[in-house]
Design an enzyme around this catalytic site. Structure first.
Site, short mmCIF file in Angstrom:
data_model
loop_
_atom_site.label_atom_id
_atom_site.label_comp_id
_atom_site.label_asym_id
_atom_site.label_seq_id
_atom_site.Cartn_x
_atom_site.Cartn_y
_atom_site.Cartn_z
CG ASN B 12 13.00 -30.16 -3.76
OD1 ASN B 12 12.02 -30.67 -3.23
ND2 ASN B 12 13.05 -28.90 -4.10
CB CYS B 13 10.24 -34.21 -3.53
SG CYS B 13 9.14 -35.50 -4.12
N PRO B 14 12.30 -36.52 -4.96
CG PRO B 14 12.28 -38.64 -6.05
CD PRO B 14 12.57 -37.15 -6.27
CG LEU B 15 17.24 -36.76 -4.91
CD1 LEU B 15 18.25 -35.67 -5.25
CD2 LEU B 15 17.80 -38.11 -5.34
#
Lengths: 171, 74
Positions: B12-15
């Site tokens: 999920n964000c920001p990965l």
């Protein structure tokens, strides 16, 4: 456009939930070619501790926090317990541990990065970490309590970092 | 055909953005990276990332709730 390529963040909160926004925005900022500095002051110093496992999220006085179970049957996971639990419950011992445990479980289920992982990426990306010297002394911390790669300085150094930056965020 | 493929499924964000940045930094200019993501937010985010970093987003394809972004390294 060098003005767009610099960002500073002042991190002032030290609870588990509020540890995420500074590291998420700092790492993403570097990914988007910005030079990023985070100035950690007051409770924000918690985010630089070697041991972040003691960071907690508190539902106490936080009516905006949704409380859903990260496990169990689907109908159960949809229920928001937040309006159903009286706030006084969260003053009982270990309820913060419970809330923190459930938040960590929910984050894992949603593929959210672990706090230490995000912080390590920030360091790998050369985000500059500045710990407020005054609050380090005020709260009786030793510099050994903090991870390597932290600079210790004051408000004037923060403003020096702001020079030429057009994203200056207070969190 | 992509030179490299990054599977950011489940992240999920920001990965997805951070992993894309890392993968691109190891590649030469003109090489092609395919990023696979299950994060619906990455549709706008990868576009914004490319817009800011000068890398070229060649295509975005959605298939079976997965997104494949093809990026040319600048």
């Amino acid at each position: 456009m060098s003005d767009n390529k610099k960002m500073t963040i002042i991190a002032t909160k030290g609870t588990f939930d509020w540890a995420f926004p500074p590291f998420i925005l700092a790492s993403t900022g570097v990914a988007m070619d910005k030079k990023v500095t985070i100035f950690f002051t007051f409770y924000g110093l918690n985010l630089l501790l070697k041991d972040t496992s003691k960071l907690r999220v508190s539902p106490m006085g936080n009516p905006a926090m949704p409380m859903k179970l990260p496990f169990g049957p689907e109908w159960l996971q949809k229920i928001d317990f937040s309006p159903k639990i009286p706030n006084i419950f969260w003053s009982l011992p270990f309820t913060e541990h419970l809330a923190t445990y459930l938040m960590k479980k929910t984050m894992k289920k949603n593929g959210v990065a672990k706090l230490d992982e995000l912080r390590a990426i920030c360091l790998e990306f050369d985000v500059k970490f500045i710990a407020c010297e005054m609050t380090v002394d005020l709260f009786g911390y030793s510099k050994d309590d903090f991870i390597d790669g932290v600079e210790f300085a004051g408000a004037a150094s923060y403003f020096d970092e702001c020079d030429g930056s057009n994203h200056n965020l207070y969190m | 055909m992509a030179d490299e493929t990054l599977d950011a499924s489940g992240l999920n964000c920001p990965l997805p953005i951070l992993k894309t940045k890392k993968a691109l930094s190891k590649m030469d200019t003109g090489k092609i990276l395919d990023v696979i993501s299950t994060d619906a937010g990455s549709v706008k985010d990868i576009d914004a990332f490319c817009n800011q970093t000068g890398n070229k987003l060649i295509s975005t394809v959605e298939k079976d709730n997965k997104y494949v972004f093809t990026i040319e390294k600048a």
